[in-house]
Enzyme design. Structure first.
Site, PDB file in Angstrom:
ATOM      1  N   GLY A  13       0.830  -1.206   0.000  1.00  0.00           N
ATOM      2  CA  GLY A  13       0.000   0.000   0.000  1.00  0.00           C
ATOM      3  C   GLY A  13       0.862   1.252   0.000  1.00  0.00           C
ATOM      4  O   GLY A  13       0.557   2.237   0.675  1.00  0.00           O
ATOM      5  N   VAL A  65      -3.166  -7.128  -3.115  1.00  0.00           N
ATOM      6  CA  VAL A  65      -2.920  -8.089  -2.033  1.00  0.00           C
ATOM      7  C   VAL A  65      -4.061  -9.100  -1.870  1.00  0.00           C
ATOM      8  O   VAL A  65      -3.900 -10.102  -1.178  1.00  0.00           O
ATOM      9  CB  VAL A  65      -2.620  -7.391  -0.680  1.00  0.00           C
ATOM     10  CG1 VAL A  65      -1.338  -6.576  -0.754  1.00  0.00           C
ATOM     11  CG2 VAL A  65      -3.794  -6.557  -0.202  1.00  0.00           C
ATOM     12  N   TYR A 157     -15.317  -2.911   9.289  1.00  0.00           N
ATOM     13  CA  TYR A 157     -13.957  -2.326   9.345  1.00  0.00           C
ATOM     14  C   TYR A 157     -13.352  -2.589  10.714  1.00  0.00           C
ATOM     15  O   TYR A 157     -12.204  -3.018  10.828  1.00  0.00           O
ATOM     16  CB  TYR A 157     -13.979  -0.830   9.025  1.00  0.00           C
ATOM     17  CG  TYR A 157     -12.591  -0.219   9.075  1.00  0.00           C
ATOM     18  CD1 TYR A 157     -11.638  -0.540   8.115  1.00  0.00           C
ATOM     19  CD2 TYR A 157     -12.212   0.642  10.111  1.00  0.00           C
ATOM     20  CE1 TYR A 157     -10.350  -0.016   8.170  1.00  0.00           C
ATOM     21  CE2 TYR A 157     -10.930   1.179  10.172  1.00  0.00           C
ATOM     22  CZ  TYR A 157     -10.001   0.846   9.190  1.00  0.00           C
ATOM     23  OH  TYR A 157      -8.727   1.360   9.247  1.00  0.00           O
TER      24      TYR A 157
HETATM   25  P1  NDP Z   1      -4.797   5.528   1.737  1.00  0.00           P
HETATM   26  O1  NDP Z   1      -6.103   5.317   1.067  1.00  0.00           O
HETATM   27  O2  NDP Z   1      -4.120   6.847   1.554  1.00  0.00           O
HETATM   28  O3  NDP Z   1      -3.772   4.380   1.320  1.00  0.00           O
HETATM   29  C1  NDP Z   1      -4.185   3.039   1.231  1.00  0.00           C
HETATM   30  C2  NDP Z   1      -3.103   2.250   0.512  1.00  0.00           C
HETATM   31  O4  NDP Z   1      -3.510   0.871   0.477  1.00  0.00           O
HETATM   32  C3  NDP Z   1      -2.929   2.712  -0.925  1.00  0.00           C
HETATM   33  O5  NDP Z   1      -1.561   2.735  -1.234  1.00  0.00           O
HETATM   34  C4  NDP Z   1      -3.643   1.629  -1.732  1.00  0.00           C
HETATM   35  O6  NDP Z   1      -2.980   1.459  -2.984  1.00  0.00           O
HETATM   36  C5  NDP Z   1      -3.393   0.404  -0.855  1.00  0.00           C
HETATM   37  N1  NDP Z   1      -4.337  -0.656  -1.131  1.00  0.00           N
HETATM   38  C6  NDP Z   1      -5.688  -0.641  -0.966  1.00  0.00           C
HETATM   39  N2  NDP Z   1      -6.218  -1.787  -1.422  1.00  0.00           N
HETATM   40  C7  NDP Z   1      -5.177  -2.539  -1.888  1.00  0.00           C
HETATM   41  C8  NDP Z   1      -5.086  -3.804  -2.497  1.00  0.00           C
HETATM   42  N3  NDP Z   1      -6.171  -4.570  -2.724  1.00  0.00           N
HETATM   43  N4  NDP Z   1      -3.865  -4.267  -2.855  1.00  0.00           N
HETATM   44  C9  NDP Z   1      -2.781  -3.510  -2.629  1.00  0.00           C
HETATM   45  N5  NDP Z   1      -2.794  -2.310  -2.070  1.00  0.00           N
HETATM   46  C10 NDP Z   1      -3.990  -1.821  -1.708  1.00  0.00           C
HETATM   47  O7  NDP Z   1      -5.069   5.250   3.296  1.00  0.00           O
HETATM   48  P2  NDP Z   1      -4.073   5.224   4.556  1.00  0.00           P
HETATM   49  O8  NDP Z   1      -2.695   5.487   4.158  1.00  0.00           O
HETATM   50  O9  NDP Z   1      -4.686   6.066   5.610  1.00  0.00           O
HETATM   51  O10 NDP Z   1      -4.264   3.698   5.001  1.00  0.00           O
HETATM   52  C11 NDP Z   1      -3.188   2.818   5.173  1.00  0.00           C
HETATM   53  C12 NDP Z   1      -3.502   1.863   6.305  1.00  0.00           C
HETATM   54  O11 NDP Z   1      -3.663   2.603   7.496  1.00  0.00           O
HETATM   55  C13 NDP Z   1      -4.773   1.047   6.127  1.00  0.00           C
HETATM   56  O12 NDP Z   1      -4.522  -0.275   6.545  1.00  0.00           O
HETATM   57  C14 NDP Z   1      -5.759   1.731   7.064  1.00  0.00           C
HETATM   58  O13 NDP Z   1      -6.736   0.841   7.520  1.00  0.00           O
HETATM   59  C15 NDP Z   1      -4.829   2.164   8.167  1.00  0.00           C
HETATM   60  N6  NDP Z   1      -5.304   3.235   9.030  1.00  0.00           N
HETATM   61  C16 NDP Z   1      -5.696   4.436   8.498  1.00  0.00           C
HETATM   62  C17 NDP Z   1      -6.154   5.442   9.332  1.00  0.00           C
HETATM   63  C18 NDP Z   1      -6.665   6.740   8.807  1.00  0.00           C
HETATM   64  O14 NDP Z   1      -7.384   7.460   9.561  1.00  0.00           O
HETATM   65  N7  NDP Z   1      -6.323   7.147   7.583  1.00  0.00           N
HETATM   66  C19 NDP Z   1      -6.148   5.260  10.789  1.00  0.00           C
HETATM   67  C20 NDP Z   1      -5.737   3.963  11.228  1.00  0.00           C
HETATM   68  C21 NDP Z   1      -5.307   3.012  10.372  1.00  0.00           C
HETATM   69  P3  NDP Z   1      -3.681   1.165  -4.390  1.00  0.00           P
HETATM   70  O15 NDP Z   1      -5.045   1.796  -4.350  1.00  0.00           O
HETATM   71  O16 NDP Z   1      -2.746   1.796  -5.384  1.00  0.00           O
HETATM   72  O17 NDP Z   1      -3.698  -0.326  -4.487  1.00  0.00           O
HETATM   73  C1  8X3 Z   2      -9.096   4.449  10.667  1.00  0.00           C
HETATM   74  C2  8X3 Z   2      -9.468   5.234  11.879  1.00  0.00           C
HETATM   75  O1  8X3 Z   2     -11.461   5.848  13.382  1.00  0.00           O
HETATM   76  O2  8X3 Z   2     -11.704   6.143  10.975  1.00  0.00           O
HETATM   77  O3  8X3 Z   2      -8.655   3.192  11.018  1.00  0.00           O
HETATM   78  O4  8X3 Z   2     -11.734   3.943  11.938  1.00  0.00           O
HETATM   79  S1  8X3 Z   2     -11.165   5.282  12.041  1.00  0.00           S
END
Ligand code: NDP
Ligand code: 8X3
Length: 259
Positions: A13, A65, A157
């Site tokens: 990601g 993935v 989620y």
């Molecule tokens: P973004 O949407 O900015 O990034 C998500 C990344 O995951 C992208 O690079 C996307 O790449 C990749 N991704 C999604 N689906 C797939 C797939 N099927 N195969 C490969 N890659 C995939 O979100 P964040 O950076 O915020 O999220 C990253 C992680 O952090 C996640 O696991 C999220 O649950 C977690 N998280 C986020 C929070 C938030 O508030 N933003 C808080 C807590 C946790 P592409 O689309 O190019 O495949």
């Molecule tokens: C992402 C944070 O609070 O939007 O994991 O679920 S929340």
């Protein structure tokens, strides 16, 4: 001082948000990188940026993935090229929709479970055995505060991130007796593309979500990941919860009124 200079980090990601920020931060720490995501054009642009800025070696692969065969092929290609990751950042993930369980869209459930849970499993199963054979490695799973507390309409989620917490703990105990370390980094609200994905591009809704408080940036989370992987080898940070100062739980956010 960086303890990871010259080491190899695989970040899933990495095309956006926390994953891209981790790639930038670990490259600045001197690590070489393998970057996986579906959007290959973004990965290639990031690789070119990091090779130029840090002289680091960066490989990219368009990997969904959820596609077990594609994950296995990409991992085998790395190993065939002589690369066994020292660091695996299992970051790829998403939230799709926000709905009561009894009104939710099963296609959204599939996307979240297939990506956040099964995708993490496929990557871990394809990569960790090579780390075990090499006798070294650090796995960092990006969980969430949503894996510690549920909130209304978060149901699936939440379940996927509770599962990530269980898998972090499970892989850690399964790796007892090896030098491999497992850490979970669990953020609160981070302003990335996450909310746009969750709300299917409804930017007004995204703005409302972050109204009146300062969320974390992806760089804030990457700084924590860098700290975690830079700990001495006899030290493991097992679970780091990282929150915006204005957020104390999934239910408690202090929002300033507009002036
Ligand atoms: P973004 O949407 O900015 O990034 C998500 C990344 O995951 C992208 O690079 C996307 O790449 C990749 N991704 C999604 N689906 C797939 C797939 N099927 N195969 C490969 N890659 C995939 O979100 P964040 O950076 O915020 O999220 C990253 C992680 O952090 C996640 O696991 C999220 O649950 C977690 N998280 C986020 C929070 C938030 O508030 N933003 C808080 C807590 C946790 P592409 O689309 O190019 O495949
Ligand atoms: C992402 C944070 O609070 O939007 O994991 O679920 S929340």
């Amino acid at each position: 001082m960086s303890r990871i200079a010259g080491k190899f980090a695989l970040v899933t990601g990495a095309s956006s948000g926390i994953g891209a920020a981790c790639a930038r931060r670990l490259a600045a720490d001197g690590a070489h990188l393998a970057l996986w995501a579906r959007r290959a054009d973004r990965l290639e642009a990031l690789a070119a940026e990091l090779e130029k800025a840090h002289g680091t070696r960066v490989s990219t692969a368009a990997v969904d993935v959820r596609d077990r065969a594609a994950v296995e092929r990409a991992a085998a290609a790395l190993v065939a090229a002589g690369v066994v990751p020292d660091i695996l950042v299992n970051n790829a993930g998403l939230a799709a929709g926000l709905a009561k369980l009894h009104e939710g869209d099963p296609d959204d459930w599939d996307r979240m479970i297939d990506t956040n849970l099964k995708g993490l499993l496929y990557v871990s199963r394809a990569v960790i055995p090579h780390m075990v054979r090499a006798g070294r490695g650090h796995i960092v799973n990006i969980g969430s505060i949503a894996g510690h507390q549920v909130y209304p309409m978060g149901n699936v989620y939440n379940a996927s991130k509770f599962a990530v917490k269980a898998l972090s703990e499970g892989m850690s105990v399964d790796l007892l007796g090896t030098p491999l370390r497992v850490s979970s980094v669990d953020p609160g609200h981070v302003r990335s593309e996450f909310a746009s994905v969750r709300y299917a591009g409804d930017e007004a809704r995204v703005d409302t979500l972050y109204q009146g408080f300062r969320p974390l940036s992806p760089d804030d989370v990457a700084e924590v990941v860098s700290y975690v992987v830079n700990a001495p080898e006899h030290v493991t940070l097992t679970d780091v919860i990282v929150m915006p100062t204005a957020q104390r739980s999934v239910h408690h956010i202090h929002r300033e009124e507009p002036a």
